[in-house]
Design a protein around this motif. Structure first.
Motif, PDB file in Angstrom:
ATOM      1  N   UNK A 157       0.507  -1.281   0.242  1.00  0.00           N
ATOM      2  CA  UNK A 157       0.133   0.400  -0.155  1.00  0.00           C
ATOM      3  C   UNK A 157       1.143   1.123   0.047  1.00  0.00           C
ATOM      4  N   UNK A 158       0.993   1.930  -0.853  1.00  0.00           N
ATOM      5  CA  UNK A 158       1.969   3.417  -1.266  1.00  0.00           C
ATOM      6  C   UNK A 158       1.076   4.530  -1.035  1.00  0.00           C
ATOM      7  N   UNK A 159       0.885   5.789  -0.743  1.00  0.00           N
ATOM      8  CA  UNK A 159       0.662   7.355  -0.655  1.00  0.00           C
ATOM      9  C   UNK A 159       1.235   7.411  -2.377  1.00  0.00           C
ATOM     10  N   UNK A 160       0.226   7.819  -3.234  1.00  0.00           N
ATOM     11  CA  UNK A 160       1.111   8.873  -4.084  1.00  0.00           C
ATOM     12  C   UNK A 160       1.548   9.682  -4.276  1.00  0.00           C
ATOM     13  N   UNK A 161       1.630  10.713  -3.517  1.00  0.00           N
ATOM     14  CA  UNK A 161       1.961  12.054  -3.433  1.00  0.00           C
ATOM     15  C   UNK A 161       3.376  12.510  -1.912  1.00  0.00           C
ATOM     16  N   UNK A 162       4.643  11.779  -2.274  1.00  0.00           N
ATOM     17  CA  UNK A 162       6.026  11.530  -1.891  1.00  0.00           C
ATOM     18  C   UNK A 162       7.251  12.393  -2.443  1.00  0.00           C
ATOM     19  N   UNK A 163       8.022  12.416  -1.341  1.00  0.00           N
ATOM     20  CA  UNK A 163       8.794  13.707  -2.444  1.00  0.00           C
ATOM     21  C   UNK A 163      10.422  12.309  -2.924  1.00  0.00           C
ATOM     22  N   UNK A 164      10.302  13.828  -3.631  1.00  0.00           N
ATOM     23  CA  UNK A 164      12.283  12.245  -3.837  1.00  0.00           C
ATOM     24  C   UNK A 164      10.948  10.923  -4.958  1.00  0.00           C
ATOM     25  N   UNK A 165      10.487  10.385  -4.793  1.00  0.00           N
ATOM     26  CA  UNK A 165      10.089   9.396  -5.236  1.00  0.00           C
ATOM     27  C   UNK A 165       8.550   8.895  -5.055  1.00  0.00           C
ATOM     28  N   UNK A 166       7.432   9.447  -6.132  1.00  0.00           N
ATOM     29  CA  UNK A 166       5.845   8.794  -5.533  1.00  0.00           C
ATOM     30  C   UNK A 166       5.823   7.263  -5.922  1.00  0.00           C
ATOM     31  N   UNK A 167       4.218   6.816  -5.352  1.00  0.00           N
ATOM     32  CA  UNK A 167       3.426   5.809  -5.145  1.00  0.00           C
ATOM     33  C   UNK A 167       4.039   5.039  -6.663  1.00  0.00           C
ATOM     34  N   UNK A 168       3.632   5.603  -7.731  1.00  0.00           N
ATOM     35  CA  UNK A 168       4.320   5.160  -8.898  1.00  0.00           C
ATOM     36  C   UNK A 168       5.341   5.017  -8.854  1.00  0.00           C
ATOM     37  N   UNK A 169       6.327   5.319  -9.200  1.00  0.00           N
ATOM     38  CA  UNK A 169       7.688   5.544  -9.353  1.00  0.00           C
ATOM     39  C   UNK A 169       8.073   4.553  -8.189  1.00  0.00           C
ATOM     40  N   UNK A 170       7.574   4.319  -7.258  1.00  0.00           N
ATOM     41  CA  UNK A 170       8.287   3.771  -5.836  1.00  0.00           C
ATOM     42  C   UNK A 170       7.232   2.065  -5.638  1.00  0.00           C
ATOM     43  N   UNK A 171       5.907   2.187  -6.950  1.00  0.00           N
ATOM     44  CA  UNK A 171       5.110   0.658  -6.937  1.00  0.00           C
ATOM     45  C   UNK A 171       5.897  -0.121  -8.559  1.00  0.00           C
ATOM     46  N   UNK A 172       6.584   0.902  -9.094  1.00  0.00           N
ATOM     47  CA  UNK A 172       7.264  -0.308 -10.785  1.00  0.00           C
ATOM     48  C   UNK A 172       8.145  -0.266 -10.334  1.00  0.00           C
ATOM     49  N   UNK A 173       8.832  -0.099  -9.310  1.00  0.00           N
ATOM     50  CA  UNK A 173      10.079  -0.410  -8.254  1.00  0.00           C
ATOM     51  C   UNK A 173       9.997  -1.870  -7.967  1.00  0.00           C
ATOM     52  N   UNK A 174       8.715  -1.737  -7.049  1.00  0.00           N
ATOM     53  CA  UNK A 174       8.725  -2.607  -6.509  1.00  0.00           C
ATOM     54  C   UNK A 174       8.667  -4.155  -7.183  1.00  0.00           C
ATOM     55  N   UNK A 175       7.711  -3.843  -8.140  1.00  0.00           N
ATOM     56  CA  UNK A 175       7.375  -4.473  -9.285  1.00  0.00           C
ATOM     57  C   UNK A 175       7.808  -5.982  -9.279  1.00  0.00           C
ATOM     58  N   UNK A 176       9.639  -4.584  -9.731  1.00  0.00           N
ATOM     59  CA  UNK A 176      10.582  -5.881  -9.725  1.00  0.00           C
ATOM     60  C   UNK A 176      11.227  -6.734  -9.052  1.00  0.00           C
ATOM     61  N   UNK A 177      10.574  -6.807  -7.193  1.00  0.00           N
ATOM     62  CA  UNK A 177      11.501  -7.148  -6.587  1.00  0.00           C
ATOM     63  C   UNK A 177       9.859  -8.524  -5.806  1.00  0.00           C
ATOM     64  N   UNK A 178       8.685  -7.962  -6.149  1.00  0.00           N
ATOM     65  CA  UNK A 178       7.748  -8.659  -5.403  1.00  0.00           C
ATOM     66  C   UNK A 178       7.238  -8.662  -6.859  1.00  0.00           C
ATOM     67  N   UNK A 179       7.258  -9.099  -8.191  1.00  0.00           N
ATOM     68  CA  UNK A 179       6.284  -9.299  -8.958  1.00  0.00           C
ATOM     69  C   UNK A 179       4.516  -9.514  -8.437  1.00  0.00           C
ATOM     70  N   UNK A 180       4.410 -10.489  -7.876  1.00  0.00           N
ATOM     71  CA  UNK A 180       3.311 -10.881  -6.918  1.00  0.00           C
ATOM     72  C   UNK A 180       2.938 -10.513  -6.443  1.00  0.00           C
ATOM     73  N   UNK A 181       3.076  -9.209  -6.075  1.00  0.00           N
ATOM     74  CA  UNK A 181       2.408  -8.435  -4.526  1.00  0.00           C
ATOM     75  C   UNK A 181       1.310  -7.731  -5.053  1.00  0.00           C
ATOM     76  N   UNK A 182      -0.070  -7.503  -4.231  1.00  0.00           N
ATOM     77  CA  UNK A 182      -0.698  -6.905  -5.028  1.00  0.00           C
ATOM     78  C   UNK A 182      -0.606  -5.499  -4.546  1.00  0.00           C
ATOM     79  N   UNK A 183      -1.161  -4.633  -5.532  1.00  0.00           N
ATOM     80  CA  UNK A 183      -0.147  -3.170  -4.837  1.00  0.00           C
ATOM     81  C   UNK A 183      -1.776  -2.181  -5.010  1.00  0.00           C
TER      82      UNK A 183
END
Length: 555
Positions: free
Chosen positions: A66-92
């Motif tokens: 569960x990620x917040x969208x408005x975060x400094x340096x790395x917003x929620x979408x950018x974070x989830x895009x990288x998290x996808x490479x680590x745990x592609x099966x996790x629900x986002x």
């Protein structure tokens, strides 16, 4: 970062840069899921990624992020895009404010987003836990290997490529888009042995390559239901817009064996709306996609079958049975039928518009194209609510939006106010499109002033058309009575003096939403003199089910 104490368990990770919000999310999650899952909390995208990498090294599993969208340096979408490479099966899941829902919709394609939640999520028992429960059930049903997604390779200005993307997006099927000019797109085409000769190419999650697939083939290959599970039902609903979905929810929840048949995607025209602001219970507005998703999941929860990409070609009366014929020759029968076929946008009658449809000319909002309009001049043809909603949505990123209307604006007052208050939106009254120009894509349009006859050639790459709608009822010719415009007549409107039609066989008059065929009802925009509003369509769907029950009790 902090985490709940205790033995290593499957993780639910939450990240939010606001310490107060972060603690509140973690608190609500632990209260409900702490007995079965370990809740990990982070206050930045960077620390959350570090936590995911550490969990990966230790062999841990992550079910939901569960990620917040408005975060400094790395917003929620950018974070989830990288998290996808680590745990592609996790629900986002993305937490967004009302102003960020367009970004959340875009994230469906970027990071295969499973859901987005508007803040605040109070009470969690209604807005947070039901969503997480569904996602956790879905996660547990998989084997957690890397999740393959549908891939679409096509030309940027290909009408069929655009249609495929729109079909997948409206049916909420995650996909990745690759231009045929991009290196990855060329690699996929080469692997499929196409090399750009026939587009679009669709590669399904199981690796099957589909060349220029039709909607029904595409639907079946990406996991959408296209075939009924039985041949007889209590209720067949034709059309998956607000009226049809409303009927499906109430029909299935009240014990009727219910199947809904949709020719394209659930939601109808309302499902394409970027923002519906006058629907009861949503003071901040709701997108058509969000409303459709909730209604579809609700209907499925109660047991309604939903068939996609099935074209209905006829309705036959066989004693007490109503037989719905499909265009492929197959059929399904039921005790009763609700016609919720809605309407389709009228086509713009101007030279070269047809050839450029899907290549810069679009009917409806075509939200899949909205991101590409950034920094461009956009033209919208039409002055009713759909046109106003699209104009306001597109004005967020477009360089300018010009509304072209034959006479004057006819949209709701609140939309007129928003249009007038948006600096990048201009309204040209008494203006029509005389012609569209372009070879492979829209390049220019000819505008004509209906008062003076003066014409003007303007540069244009994007034109969205909303010029009224026509009912989708031609297939009912000879069976169900319609007015001169094709809208279906019901109840007292069947005859001028209010008496039943001459061929009406029952002792009682037709019910309010009943056609000249007993047991066949109408709900929504296809009905003559309907209100043409989402709320009234949903209400008519519910009312039609009540009348179906009354009909079945007397049959």
């Amino acid at each position: 970062m902090d985490q709940a104490a205790g033995p290593a368990r499957t993780v639910i990770l939450t990240v939010d840069d606001d310490p107060g919000v972060s603690r509140a999310v973690a608190r609500d999650l632990r209260r409900h899921y702490g007995g079965s899952y370990r809740v990990v909390r982070a206050e930045s995208g960077e620390s959350a990624l570090a936590a995911l990498r550490e969990l990966k090294l230790r062999g841990g599993t992550v079910a939901v992020i569960v990620a917040d969208y408005r975060m400094p340096k790395m917003n929620g979408i950018e974070f989830l895009e990288q998290a996808l490479d680590i745990y592609p099966g996790a629900r986002r899941v993305l937490l967004t404010a009302y102003a960020d829902t367009d970004a959340a919709i875009d994230a469906i394609n970027v990071v295969d987003l499973d859901h987005y939640l508007l803040k605040p999520w109070e009470p969690p028992e209604e807005k947070l836990y039901p969503v997480l429960d569904d996602l956790l059930r879905a996660w547990r049903a998989t084997d957690h290997r890397p999740v393959a997604v549908t891939k679409v390779v096509g030309h940027r200005w290909s009408a069929r490529s655009s249609a495929v993307r729109e079909f997948l997006a409206r049916n909420q099927v995650p996909y990745r888009w690759y231009s045929s000019d991009d290196p990855e797109g060329r690699r996929l085409l080469c692997a499929a042995g196409q090399e750009g000769l026939r587009l679009p190419l669709v590669i399904t999650p199981d690796g099957t390559a589909l060349i220029e697939p039709e909607d029904r083939e595409l639907a079946a290959r990406v996991g959408l239901a296209t075939t009924p599970t039985t041949q007889f039902y209590d209720l067949v609903i034709i059309g998956g817009g607000p009226a049809g979905l409303g009927a499906a929810v109430y029909g299935a929840s009240e014990g009727l064996r219910t199947v809904l048949v949709e020719r394209s995607a659930t939601g109808g025209q309302a499902g394409q709306s970027s923002r519906i602001e006058n629907y009861l219970g949503f003071p901040d507005g709701v997108s058509g996609a969000q409303l459709t998703d909730r209604a579809r999941r609700q209907a499925a929860k109660f047991g309604a079958e939903i068939l996609t990409a099935r074209e209905v070609s006829g309705l036959e009366i066989n004693g007490a049975s109503r037989v719905v014929r499909f265009s492929d020759g197959s059929a399904v029968a039921a005790h009763s039928v609700i016609l919720a076929t809605g309407v389709s946008y009228r086509q713009l009658d101007a030279p070269h518009v047809t050839e450029l449809t899907g290549c810069g000319v679009f009917y409806g909002s075509a939200l899949t194209e909205a991101a590409a309009c950034q920094g461009h001049d956009v033209y919208i043809v039409g002055g009713a609510n759909s046109a106003g909603q699209a104009a306001i949505y597109l004005a967020r990123s477009a360089k300018s939006v010009t509304i072209l209307v034959r006479e004057s604006l006819s949209m709701s007052h609140y939309l007129v106010q928003q249009v007038e208050e948006t600096a990048t939106i201009a309204v040209r009254t008494h203006t029509v499109v005389d012609a569209a120009h372009g070879s492979r894509q829209l390049e220019q349009i000819t505008l004509r002033d209906t008062a003076t006859g003066h014409t003007e050639l303007v540069d244009a790459q994007w034109m969205f058309v909303f010029i009224g709608a026509a009912p989708l009822t031609d297939w009912l010719e000879g069976t169900v009575l319609r007015d001169s415009r094709g809208f279906i007549l019901t109840g007292p409107d069947l005859t001028a003096d209010g008496r039943p039609p001459a061929d009406w066989e029952l002792d009682r008059p037709p019910y309010h939403l009943e056609t000249n065929v007993p047991g066949v009802f109408v709900a929504g925009d296809a009905r003559a003199e309907s209100a043409k509003r989402v709320a009234s369509a949903v209400g008519e769907g519910a009312m039609a089910v009540m009348l179906v029950h009354r009909y079945l009790e007397q049959s």
